[in-house]
Design an enzyme around this catalytic site. Structure first.
Site, mmCIF file in Angstrom:
data_model
loop_
_atom_site.group_PDB
_atom_site.id
_atom_site.type_symbol
_atom_site.label_atom_id
_atom_site.label_comp_id
_atom_site.label_asym_id
_atom_site.label_seq_id
_atom_site.Cartn_x
_atom_site.Cartn_y
_atom_site.Cartn_z
ATOM 1 N N GLU A 166 0.884 -1.172 0.000
ATOM 2 C CA GLU A 166 0.000 0.000 0.000
ATOM 3 C C GLU A 166 0.913 1.211 0.000
ATOM 4 O O GLU A 166 1.766 1.348 0.876
ATOM 5 C CB GLU A 166 -0.935 -0.020 1.206
ATOM 6 C CG GLU A 166 -1.824 -1.280 1.271
ATOM 7 C CD GLU A 166 -2.657 -1.530 0.022
ATOM 8 O OE1 GLU A 166 -2.977 -0.574 -0.709
ATOM 9 O OE2 GLU A 166 -2.961 -2.708 -0.263
ATOM 10 N N CYS A 214 -1.665 8.886 4.394
ATOM 11 C CA CYS A 214 -1.635 8.568 2.959
ATOM 12 C C CYS A 214 -2.930 9.015 2.301
ATOM 13 O O CYS A 214 -2.974 9.281 1.109
ATOM 14 C CB CYS A 214 -1.443 7.079 2.776
ATOM 15 S SG CYS A 214 -2.453 6.153 3.924
HETATM 16 P P1 NAD Z 1 9.078 5.339 3.015
HETATM 17 O O1 NAD Z 1 8.837 4.703 1.689
HETATM 18 O O2 NAD Z 1 10.142 6.365 3.119
HETATM 19 O O3 NAD Z 1 9.467 4.217 4.097
HETATM 20 C C1 NAD Z 1 8.623 3.104 4.313
HETATM 21 C C2 NAD Z 1 9.484 1.954 4.794
HETATM 22 O O4 NAD Z 1 10.327 1.556 3.717
HETATM 23 C C3 NAD Z 1 10.393 2.319 5.964
HETATM 24 O O5 NAD Z 1 10.485 1.237 6.845
HETATM 25 C C4 NAD Z 1 11.724 2.564 5.270
HETATM 26 O O6 NAD Z 1 12.835 2.381 6.110
HETATM 27 C C5 NAD Z 1 11.672 1.527 4.178
HETATM 28 N N1 NAD Z 1 12.573 1.804 3.055
HETATM 29 C C6 NAD Z 1 12.975 2.992 2.584
HETATM 30 N N2 NAD Z 1 13.809 2.819 1.536
HETATM 31 C C7 NAD Z 1 13.912 1.488 1.345
HETATM 32 C C8 NAD Z 1 14.620 0.667 0.431
HETATM 33 N N3 NAD Z 1 15.393 1.187 -0.513
HETATM 34 N N4 NAD Z 1 14.485 -0.673 0.531
HETATM 35 C C9 NAD Z 1 13.691 -1.211 1.485
HETATM 36 N N5 NAD Z 1 13.008 -0.488 2.378
HETATM 37 C C10 NAD Z 1 13.113 0.837 2.309
HETATM 38 O O7 NAD Z 1 7.678 5.884 3.525
HETATM 39 P P2 NAD Z 1 7.343 6.694 4.858
HETATM 40 O O8 NAD Z 1 7.879 8.082 4.731
HETATM 41 O O9 NAD Z 1 7.696 5.894 6.078
HETATM 42 O O10 NAD Z 1 5.754 6.692 4.776
HETATM 43 C C11 NAD Z 1 5.060 7.584 3.966
HETATM 44 C C12 NAD Z 1 4.636 6.936 2.662
HETATM 45 O O11 NAD Z 1 3.826 5.793 2.940
HETATM 46 C C13 NAD Z 1 3.771 7.853 1.820
HETATM 47 O O12 NAD Z 1 4.096 7.688 0.467
HETATM 48 C C14 NAD Z 1 2.364 7.354 2.108
HETATM 49 O O13 NAD Z 1 1.429 7.670 1.109
HETATM 50 C C15 NAD Z 1 2.595 5.886 2.236
HETATM 51 N N6 NAD Z 1 1.541 5.243 3.012
HETATM 52 C C16 NAD Z 1 0.584 4.571 2.322
HETATM 53 C C17 NAD Z 1 -0.454 3.955 3.004
HETATM 54 C C18 NAD Z 1 -1.523 3.207 2.270
HETATM 55 O O14 NAD Z 1 -2.301 2.512 2.910
HETATM 56 N N7 NAD Z 1 -1.597 3.324 0.956
HETATM 57 C C19 NAD Z 1 -0.498 4.042 4.395
HETATM 58 C C20 NAD Z 1 0.516 4.729 5.069
HETATM 59 C C21 NAD Z 1 1.535 5.331 4.359
#
Ligand code: NAD
Length: 542
Positions: free
Chosen positions: A293, A327
């Site tokens: 998501e 989100c």
């Molecule tokens: P992010 O993508 O920066 O991080 C999410 C997770 O991914 C973290 O644990 C991070 O450490 C990890 N990550 C980052 N780079 C990575 C890589 N190269 N390889 C593997 N893992 C990696 O997101 P965020 O800032 O924590 O959260 C915000 C984002 O999440 C927004 O885009 C938001 O829209 C989305 N979000 C979506 C939903 C949904 O239900 N659609 C819900 C909550 C948040």
């Protein structure tokens, strides 16, 4: 199956506490906040039965007071990730073979612990780690998390109950096996409930998990682990590691036993993970399940018949609660010219009534800090650019200050270009962009909404005109997985509005529903024949 067809208690949504002045929950959460804030916790990784401290630590600081530290956490090396995987595999057989009602009881107990003795803890930790107001913490870390656990237990039993027909003389049955291998859960900073749910939903179905929380959520992730431990989740079922996401992911995705990814976070990261899994596909023993998501650019469109006060409230709540870091947050808005001035005046009046952004410990604050410096700097640069661009105007807010906390004023950008960058790009902060359309262009504007963004997570239409609502519902069919009529586009409740979007917003496996849980099982059909044939000849052979 145990020795009985057990019925689980009927799931219900956890009531939301008010935290009104003088209420016991207000005193409890502020006391806990102060204890955590003035304390210092050292958060280990949890690998099998061990609490692992590598000595290579990072500090944890509240986003609203980033020079203050509330503790440290330990970073993994590659060998710790490998140990986490091995502990999953070592624990798998016992956990997968445990009768389902025992698994259910662990998570039902976790829900009750969160509702009772851990409520102030999980809320206070979320206020500190993610700078949520007490209300935002309560609806996320307490209520939504509890709801995920309770409803998923019920959905699990519904899945198990789904059985095929049997013709005379045979008995067909399906068992819903956990996946063969382990699940990798990667969670975002913005919802404590999601952080808990992604590993828990897979584990509930009998899987073992490597969980990597966001660096910005580890303070509240620790409380989640404490709850799971007190609920009796056996060691090794959920193994928790922190640190370099690339190294951790490379190690996990190189394992032949990797069986599924449960991800929530940004779109780009998810697409890269999908690619990496594809590149490694010959390594795996089974086709991995991929559930993600991801981002959103969520809209509100108001019809000329919509009541201005309702549109303004949907914008203010939808765009600015939790600093726009949901989100589902409204971030692009389409207003009809005839009522736009009145709506914008009301929005500006509401914003003027907020306190300056500040600490969630002051319960009169509606707006607190954004999550970290990277987010602050990104938001500030978009605001600065809007101030310079001739096709954009900052009509409310626009100031920011990171000297103490990462504070960004709730900001409204008015643009004359419906494809202006902040109408298309996910900013993830308290910034909303408004485009005013001519009333006669309502139908064309719906098409514009549909074609403006790569995302399709949430969206809302406000209108008193039933024909307009019907038209919007049809034209916008594919541009929101959660579509709201006469409401803000945020605030989905487990058991009522299963959540998820399509296009670049994710695989739409609807967190908090049976659909999601189905991704974590691999059904085995068992056909049993009671009178087994002993002659190959069919009657037609004469
Ligand atoms: P992010 O993508 O920066 O991080 C999410 C997770 O991914 C973290 O644990 C991070 O450490 C990890 N990550 C980052 N780079 C990575 C890589 N190269 N390889 C593997 N893992 C990696 O997101 P965020 O800032 O924590 O959260 C915000 C984002 O999440 C927004 O885009 C938001 O829209 C989305 N979000 C979506 C939903 C949904 O239900 N659609 C819900 C909550 C948040």
């Amino acid at each position: 199956m145990g020795k009985g067809f057990f019925q689980v208690p009927t799931a219900f949504n956890e009531p939301i506490n008010s935290f009104a002045p003088g209420s016991p929950e207000r005193d409890a959460v502020l006391k806990q906040y102060s204890e955590y804030y003035n304390g210092s916790v050292d958060v280990p990784m949890y690998i099998g039965s061990k609490e692992v401290r590598t000595g290579n630590t990072r500090t944890m600081s509240p986003p609203h007071d980033h020079k203050h530290t509330v503790g440290t956490y330990h970073l993994a090396e590659k060998k710790h990730v490998s140990e986490a995987i091995q502990n999953c595999l070592d624990s798998r057989e016992a956990w997968a073979n445990l009768t389902w009602e025992q698994r259910a009881a662990v998570f039902m107990k976790a829900a009750e612990l969160l509702a009772g003795p851990y409520r102030a803890k999980i809320n206070a930790a979320t206020m500190i780690a993610q700078s949520k107001t007490v209300h935002q913490a309560e609806i996320d870390a307490a209520c939504e998390f509890i709801d995920f656990l309770r409803f998923n237990v019920e959905y699990m039993t519904q899945i198990y109950e789904e059985q095929p027909d049997s013709a005379e003389g045979i008995w067909n049955r399906v068992e819903y096996r956990p996946l063969e291998g382990f699940i990798y859960a990667i969670t975002p900073f913005n919802f404590t409930a999601i952080a808990g749910n992604l590993p828990a939903s897979a584990a509930m179905m009998g899987n073992v998990v490597v969980w990597k929380p966001s660096d910005s959520q580890i303070f509240s992730a620790k409380v989640i682990v404490d709850v799971f431990k007190e609920a009796g989740l056996p060691d090794g079922v959920i193994n928790v590691v922190y640190g370099d996401p690339v190294m951790i992911t490379d190690t996990v995705l190189a394992s032949p036993d990797f069986a599924g990814l449960h991800f929530t976070g940004s779109t780009h990261v998810f697409k890269e993970l999908w690619k990496q899994i594809g590149n490694n596909i010959h390594t795996y023993k089974t086709y991995p399940r991929i559930v993600g998501e991801t981002g959103g650019k969520d809209f509100i469109i108001a019809h000329p018949s919509a009541k201005p006060a309702q549109v303004a409230t949907a914008i203010v709540r939808g765009a600015f609660e939790f600093q726009g870091q949901k989100c589902s947050a409204a971030s692009r808005v389409y207003l009809p010219k005839s009522t736009s001035r009145e709506i914008l005046d009301l929005v500006k009046k509401d914003i003027a009534s907020f306190n300056e952004p500040g600490s969630p410990a002051d319960l009169s604050n509606f707006i607190t800090a954004v999550i970290h410096e990277g987010s602050f700097d990104k938001l500030a640069s978009y605001i600065d650019q809007a101030k310079k661009d001739s096709n954009a105007e900052v009509i409310a807010g626009g100031n920011y200050d990171k000297s103490k906390g990462y504070f960004i004023e709730p900001t409204v950008i008015l643009t004359t270009d419906p494809k202006y960058t902040t109408m298309e790009t996910e900013l993830f902060g308290p910034v909303v962009t408004i485009y005013v359309y001519e009333d006669k262009d309502w139908s064309d504007t719906l098409k514009l909404v549909d074609t403006t963004s790569e995302y399709a997570l949430t969206g809302a239409v406000l209108s008193k005109d039933r024909y307009a609502i019907d038209e919007a519902t049809k034209v916008l069919q594919n541009c929101a997985g959660n579509f709201y009529i006469n409401d803000k586009p945020t605030g989905a409740v487990v058991g009522q509005q299963p959540f998820g979007g399509a296009r670049a917003s994710g695989t739409n496996d609807k967190a908090g529903s049976a659909q999601n849980l189905l991704r974590w099982v691999s059904p085995r059909l068992i056909k049993e024949t009671f009178v087994t044939p002993e002659d190959y000849r069919y009657p037609f052979l004469g």
